[in-house]
Structures are given as structure tokens and as C-alpha cells.
Write an enzyme that holds these catalytic residues in place. Structure first.
Site, PDB file in Angstrom:
ATOM      1  CE1 TYR A   1      21.429 -26.905  -7.098  1.00 20.89           C
ATOM      2  CE2 TYR A   1      24.076 -27.589  -6.746  1.00 20.89           C
ATOM      3  CZ  TYR A   1      22.247 -27.598  -7.141  1.00 20.89           C
ATOM      4  OH  TYR A   1      22.170 -28.795  -7.526  1.00 20.89           O
TER       5      TYR A   1
ATOM      6  CD  GLU B   1      18.904 -28.720  -6.707  1.00 23.54           C
ATOM      7  OE1 GLU B   1      17.627 -28.606  -6.586  1.00 23.54           O
ATOM      8  OE2 GLU B   1      19.339 -28.815  -7.804  1.00 23.54           O
TER       9      GLU B   1
END
Ligand code: GDP
Ligand code: MN
Length: 383
Positions: free
Chosen positions: A107, A195
Site C-alpha cells: 500500500y 493512492e
């Protein structure tokens, strides 16, 4: 303004971030042709502005172009509902990407830390799942690196963060480059969120952005004209989308009293007063400074498009915005629309006397103060 995955990936690629090959389709046949370019080995992904598409059935892997095309055809036009978005969104486009052999998922994101007045890079070896879930169950697995926008990032800081996140050694150099590129994307694109979840580490040793989510600061979208055309489908609510098309500052809320005012502060006060009087605001709407009759009319129309409305409160403090212009707009809106709900208007300041004279004898109820206006609309709406 939220960008679709395919738009986000195009943007990331411009800044040197590796992304899997892929193209967008709006029908099954085109999706099949794209799938063929990858020898049928592809992933079909719904392009909707919501999280959790995977779990919602909006992401599927294929080894065969016919099946990929068929799935894409069924997906397009369908409403996709996820835990994050129970109301769901209609799929209009799909991204058909080459299948990548993912060994591990990480992530990575860049966002604003308001308290620190800095950007923050968030990195975790635990990717693929929702980051909120990781934050709850394994908070120590998220590494945060603050970036002072004036100083930028030093290489050693990035390397330390990558090390602290326990990213495996063979992937580290590519991860350092990806983080630096992402901070650049954030600053140069006026983003408020970038993101990548997951960052895919492939079995052949490549680090790729398998998913991408970029949001551009609404106040800077005018500097990025390339997104103008898709601006309104970035809103999740149809009324907010309509507001974006009309260029009106509008936020949809859950209540049933429509609110129109000039200046964000006055609009928020009006909402508070409605609440205090026992009502529940249906929206926030700021007509802006110096609004002309035409714009006021457009605002009234917009608020009345909300079918749950039981009453409408207009609160104007005349300064640059003239009260009589507002009254003209209200009357024009009422002359062209079928208005089945009560309306209370409080107009104060420049042009107030003219405004009240114009509204006299109409179905519009006048009020001397904001508190009185709020009490009146609540009483009329719930009568
Ligand atoms: P989201 O659920 O909306 O966040 O959609 P994602 O793009 O993150 O896709 C969900 C999951 O699908 C990812 O976490 C991956 O595990 C998987 N996925 C997406 N693209 C590929 C791919 O090209 N290859 C493989 N093997 N898996 C993929
Ligand atoms: Mn994802």
C-alpha cells in the site's frame, strides 16, 4: 475532483510510475478486442468512483478474450454496490488491463496531514485490503513519512521509510523511485490524494501500480483543463453532479428543508438555525457574491430538484449581492416552475426594501430575521 482509475494511471505514468498496460472500453465488443491484444490474459475493471470494487464484483481476471468481453458487456450499464457505497454507481466504462502475475501487494499513498501542515507518505507491506482495516488490526504495519513541501524529500528519508516498512530488498529501489514520483504527482497536479492500492510486486521482479486513485483539489481543477469534461461525473450524488454542471457550490444533505444563502458562513448559520428550530437541512447552497437573478433562479431550480424537499429557506444579506436581484430570481423561478412547497425569504441589506415589496402578495413568506425565517419555514414545512 476524483479521477477514475484509468485517468489516475495515465497521470502516474507521465511521472514515471510503472503501470500495467490497459485500455478503456464502453462496450463488450471493444473490451474483447482489447483483451485479444493481451492474448486473452487480462483483468476487467469497472471504472466507478468508489472503493471496494473487487469485493463488489467489479474486478475479474480472465484467460480468454471472449469471456472477458462477455463479462465487460454485462458489467457496463449495471449498478455496482459496495460496502463503501451502498447506494451504488452505474458502470459506464471498464478498464481492460494486461494480467500481471502478482507475488505481493503493498500500500502506498500521499495525502495532507493538516495537523502537521505537511504531506504524509503512507506505506505498508500489507496492501490490497482497505487501509482502514490495516490501521485497525495492525497499525504498526503502516509507516508514515512527513514531507515538508518547501524542503522536499531527501533520498535517505525515503530509503529509511521503505526499510522500516519491511519492503523486501529486491523491491526497495523501485519503491523509493515510486514514492518520489508520487510526491511529485501530488504537488505538480494539485492533488489532495494519491493512492496506489495495491502496489503489485510481480514474480518477475517489477513494481507496478495495479490500482490508482487520484483526487485533484477542487479549487485547482481550473488549472487542469484536461479533466474539465469528466468533472461532473466525479460527483457521487446526481444533484451534486448537476450543481457542478451549473457551477453552483452545493452539498447534498439528508434533511428536507432546502437552504439557499449568500456566503458560506451565512449558509451554515442558516442551517444551524433550521436545526435549532427543529428542522433538518436538505442541502448547503451558496449562491456566491453578486449573484444575478438568472443565477438565483438556477439555484432555486436545483434545490427543488431534490424530491424530498418539504420547504425552502432563502437567506440573503445584501451587500454586493442585491436583494432585489435575488427577489427577481426567486419570482422568475416560481413563474416557470411548479412549486409545491412553502418558501420563506429573509432579505436584509442592499435592496432589501425593494425585495420585500416585490415579494409582497406572492406565496413567498417574508421574515425579518434569520431566526424568524428558520422558525417560519420549519412550521410551514412540517404543518
Ligand atoms: P478495488 O477493489 O476497487 O480497490 O480494485 P483493485 O484495482 O484494487 O482490484 C482488487 C484486487 O484485484 C487487487 O487487490 C488485486 O488483488 C486484484 N487485481 C487487480 N488487477 C490485477 C492483475 O492484473 N492481476 C492480478 N493477479 N490481480 C489483479
Ligand atoms: Mn484497490
Amino acid at each position: 475532483m476524483k479521477l477514475h482509475e484509468y485517468q489516475s494511471k495515465e497521470l502516474l505514468e507521465k511521472f514515471g510510475v510503472a503501470v500495467p498496460r490497459g485500455k478503456v472500453a464502453t462496450d463488450g465488443a471493444t473490451a474483447k478486442e482489447i483483451a485479444k491484444e493481451f492474448g486473452g490474459r487480462c483483468v476487467v475493471k469497472a471504472q466507478v468512483l468508489m472503493g471496494g470494487r473487487g469485493k463488489a464484483g467489479g474486478v475479474k481476471l480472465f484467460e480468454n478474450a471472449d469471456k472477458a468481453g462477455q463479462f465487460a458487456g454485462e458489467l457496463i450499464g449495471k449498478r455496482l454496490v459496495s460496502i463503501q457505497n451502498p447506494q451504488g454507481m452505474i458502470v459506464e466504462k471498464v478498464l481492460v488491463g494486461e494480467l500481471i502475475d502478482i507475488a505481493e501487494e503493498y500500500y502506498l499513498s500521499v495525502l495532507l496531514d493538516r495537523a502537521e501542515q505537511k504531506l504524509v507518505v503512507m506505506l505498508s507491506k500489507e496492501g490490497g485490503m482497505e487501509i482502514e482495516e490495516v490501521a485497525r488490526t495492525k497499525p504498526e504495519a503502516i509507516v508514515r513519512l512527513h514531507v515538508d513541501p518547501a524542503w522536499g524529500l531527501a533520498d535517505f528519508e525515503v530509503r529509511q521509510a521503505v526499510e522500516a516498512a519491511k519492503i523486501p530488498a529486491p523491491a526497495q529501489r523501485q519503491m523509493v523511485a515510486m514514492i518520489k514520483a508520487l510526491v511529485k504527482v501530488y504537488l505538480e497536479s494539485d492533488a489532495d490524494l494519491v493512492e496506489i492500492n495495491p502496489v503489485a510486486w510481480t514474480s518477475s521482479g517489477k513494481l507496478l501500480a495495479a490500482d490508482a486513485k487520484v483526487s485533484i483539489d477542487d479549487n485547482a481543477v481550473f488549472r487542469h483543463r484536461e479533466y474539465e469534461a469528466t468533472k461532473d461525473d466525479s460527483a457521487e450524488d446526481p444533484l451534486e453532479a448537476e450543481a457542478a454542471r451549473r457551477g453552483i457550490a452545493y452539498v447534498k444533505l439528508d434533511g428536507d428543508i432546502g437552504i439557499i444563502g449568500n456566503g458560506a458562513g451565512l449558509v451554515m448559520c442558516s442551517m444551524d438555525e433550521v436545526k435549532a428550530a427543529g428542522g433538518s437541512p436538505a442541502n448547503f447552497l451558496d449562491v456566491g457574491g453578486g449573484a444575478q437573478a438568472e443565477r438565483v433562479k438556477s439555484c432555486v431550480e436545483l434545490v427543488l430538484m431534490d424530491k424530498g424537499i418539504k420547504g425552502l429557506l432563502i437567506n440573503i444579506f445584501g451587500g454586493i449581492t442585491r436583494g432585489d436581484e435575488v427577489a427577481k430570481g426567486i419570482l422568475e423561478a416560481f413563474s416557470t416552475l411548479e412549486v409545491g412547497v412553502p418558501l420563506v425569504a429573509r432579505v436584509e441589506g442592499t435592496g432589501a426594501a425593494e425585495a420585500l415589496k416585490m415579494l409582497e402578495g406572492t406565496q413567498i413568506v417574508g421574515a425579518a430575521t434569520m431566526q424568524e425565517a428558520a422558525k417560519k419555514i420549519v412550521a410551514l414545512a412540517y404543518a
